[in-house]
Design a protein around this motif. Sequence first.
Motif, mmCIF file in Angstrom:
data_model
loop_
_atom_site.group_PDB
_atom_site.id
_atom_site.type_symbol
_atom_site.label_atom_id
_atom_site.label_comp_id
_atom_site.label_asym_id
_atom_site.label_seq_id
_atom_site.Cartn_x
_atom_site.Cartn_y
_atom_site.Cartn_z
ATOM 1 N N THR A 248 19.974 -5.018 0.143
ATOM 2 C CA THR A 248 19.484 -5.965 1.145
ATOM 3 C C THR A 248 17.972 -5.870 1.301
ATOM 4 O OG1 THR A 248 19.840 -4.367 2.938
ATOM 5 C CG2 THR A 248 21.654 -5.872 2.428
ATOM 6 N N SER A 249 17.372 -4.868 0.624
ATOM 7 C CA SER A 249 15.930 -4.676 0.733
ATOM 8 C C SER A 249 15.468 -3.779 -0.407
ATOM 9 C CB SER A 249 15.583 -4.022 2.075
ATOM 10 O OG SER A 249 14.232 -3.593 2.108
ATOM 11 N N LEU A 250 14.183 -3.875 -0.745
ATOM 12 C CA LEU A 250 13.576 -2.854 -1.585
ATOM 13 C C LEU A 250 13.391 -1.583 -0.765
ATOM 14 C CD1 LEU A 250 10.915 -4.991 -3.491
ATOM 15 C CD2 LEU A 250 13.027 -4.044 -4.431
ATOM 16 N N ALA A 251 13.112 -0.471 -1.437
ATOM 17 C CA ALA A 251 13.029 0.817 -0.739
ATOM 18 C C ALA A 251 11.678 1.493 -0.959
ATOM 19 C CB ALA A 251 14.159 1.735 -1.209
ATOM 20 N N PHE A 252 10.614 0.706 -1.032
ATOM 21 C CA PHE A 252 9.290 1.261 -1.282
ATOM 22 C C PHE A 252 8.789 2.111 -0.121
ATOM 23 C CE2 PHE A 252 9.345 -1.316 -4.898
ATOM 24 C CZ PHE A 252 8.212 -1.105 -5.666
ATOM 25 N N SER A 253 9.249 1.834 1.085
ATOM 26 C CA SER A 253 8.748 2.578 2.249
ATOM 27 C C SER A 253 9.481 3.898 2.468
ATOM 28 C CB SER A 253 8.856 1.718 3.514
ATOM 29 O OG SER A 253 10.204 1.340 3.751
ATOM 30 N N SER A 254 10.474 4.209 1.635
ATOM 31 C CA SER A 254 11.157 5.499 1.771
ATOM 32 C C SER A 254 10.226 6.617 1.328
ATOM 33 C CB SER A 254 12.439 5.523 0.935
ATOM 34 O OG SER A 254 12.130 5.581 -0.450
ATOM 35 N N ASP A 255 10.404 7.797 1.883
ATOM 36 C CA ASP A 255 9.539 8.932 1.561
ATOM 37 C C ASP A 255 9.612 9.282 0.074
ATOM 38 O OD1 ASP A 255 8.770 9.106 4.200
ATOM 39 O OD2 ASP A 255 10.222 10.677 4.703
ATOM 40 N N ASP A 256 10.813 9.240 -0.503
ATOM 41 C CA ASP A 256 10.971 9.602 -1.912
ATOM 42 C C ASP A 256 10.219 8.634 -2.826
ATOM 43 O OD1 ASP A 256 12.533 11.764 -1.281
ATOM 44 O OD2 ASP A 256 14.442 10.739 -1.611
ATOM 45 N N GLN A 439 5.417 -3.576 4.058
ATOM 46 C CA GLN A 439 5.342 -5.030 3.876
ATOM 47 C C GLN A 439 6.181 -5.473 2.668
ATOM 48 O OE1 GLN A 439 1.350 -6.503 3.326
ATOM 49 N NE2 GLN A 439 2.025 -8.631 3.040
ATOM 50 N N ILE A 440 6.137 -4.705 1.593
ATOM 51 C CA ILE A 440 6.932 -5.032 0.401
ATOM 52 C C ILE A 440 8.416 -5.089 0.744
ATOM 53 C CG2 ILE A 440 7.719 -4.099 -1.812
ATOM 54 C CD1 ILE A 440 4.821 -3.104 -2.237
ATOM 55 N N ASP A 441 8.883 -4.091 1.477
ATOM 56 C CA ASP A 441 10.304 -4.058 1.837
ATOM 57 C C ASP A 441 10.678 -5.224 2.748
ATOM 58 O OD1 ASP A 441 10.424 -1.783 0.359
ATOM 59 O OD2 ASP A 441 10.693 -0.396 2.034
ATOM 60 N N GLU A 442 9.822 -5.515 3.709
ATOM 61 C CA GLU A 442 10.119 -6.613 4.633
ATOM 62 C C GLU A 442 10.173 -7.947 3.903
ATOM 63 O OE1 GLU A 442 7.092 -6.263 7.574
ATOM 64 O OE2 GLU A 442 8.122 -4.695 8.722
#
Length: 474
Positions: A248-256, A439-442
């Motif tokens: 449902t979203s990209l995960a660029f904002s995750s810590d990993d 922003q990428i994830d949103e």
Amino acid sequence: MAEQRRRARRGAATALATLLAAGVLVACDGQEDPTPAPTPTPRPPAETIELTFGAYGSEAEVEAFRGVVDTYNDSLEGVEVTLEAFPDAEALAQEVRDGDTPPDVFLLSRADLDETIAAGRSTPLGELVDERGVDFGDGYSRDSVLAFAADGDQQCMPYGSSPMVVYYNTALVDFERMAERGLDAPVPDEETGDIERFTFDQFRAAAQFASRPRRGTKGVYVEPTLRGLAPFVYSGGGQLFDDNGEPTSLAFSSDDTREALAPTLELLRDPAVTLTDEQLAEATPLEWFARGRLAMVPGFRSATPALREQEGLDFDVLPMPVIDDAVTTGDLTGLCISSETGAQAAAADFLVYLVSAEAVSRVSAQGYLVPANLEVASSADFQQPGQLPEHAQVFTDSIDDLLLLPLIESYADLEQAVRAPLRQLFTTPVPDVEALTTQIDEQSRTVLDPEGLESESPSDEASEDAGDEASETP
């Protein structure tokens, strides 16, 4: 259908034998010969079964497919296959899904599998290929078979693999010279000369070594796209999507993922080692590589024939750089049968011929295809000794590290939605990584989860914002 035809042929043969026997009988006891049996009225030969085969590729690949079709037609009576060539995978997939008369047998990118199945345009192949003795166990990798399995059945036969690798200019990236200077360089196997592992530190050292301002050469270029970044993200322990099944979203904002991006972006933002906007406006990265001015560029097997034509260019391939784990991404292609075909048995016979070693070798010899057929992948038809790249087995070895991305409706739409902030990660000297990855994830949700965005009413968001402000008030 095939059994019915066999029974019909046996019945016709029995009837003909009876007629022949009746025609040679003679009367006994002086009786006159009976009236000869009437001569059977000649019947027109059985109607020819007509099939269409939808394929795409370079001109050389299309001509190879045409040769395969011609050979099949010449070897078999009663079936006539016509090749329908399409400009690219998207055009063929659209014809399969939306066309009035889709090809009976067609080439399909795995990225288009879900939509094709949802449109009800593919025929499950399990029983059809089993009846024809196709060997899944030894002839194909397990992952390539599973990639085209859905709804409890095999939907398409694996045909080609396309793992991303690193093309490198062997004159600009000289590992022996790097080692002599004490730089971090991979060590080839003493017996085979193969480089089985290429670390990110070695990748960075090679890019810096090959960047020579006086010679006008740059070390590396990676496109600022999801496809370009994916191998680095996964190799560093990050994730591209919040869920690999139904994202449902990209995960660029995750810590990993942010941690995996750190060393990658540090290198790819360095103007001393990568192409500038001015250079990119003049030519593509692959064109700079072909000119001998760019040392390394990620790419696929399809780039090989054009690079071979560049006079004076010496190149080879390496596996994608390893941050923590060996990972690459790419695409798979399969051969499928249309649910609209009126000659399923004949289509299955032709599909089995298309995946045979003989037919796959003919297409693979053009230099574009990494065959899923393991026999052909290890043969000279694919390895092509004496031609560049010297270590073509890097393509086949990389299949073991191929991570298949989730099947979504349109990667093109997703790339477009996040294009601007993704590019800023590459081009801004000191980017606000936290803000840009958020922003990428949103923005990815506009493609991956539009209904979820619509369900979030402005009043709910206002309430959440008010609650956050209240919690921050002393």
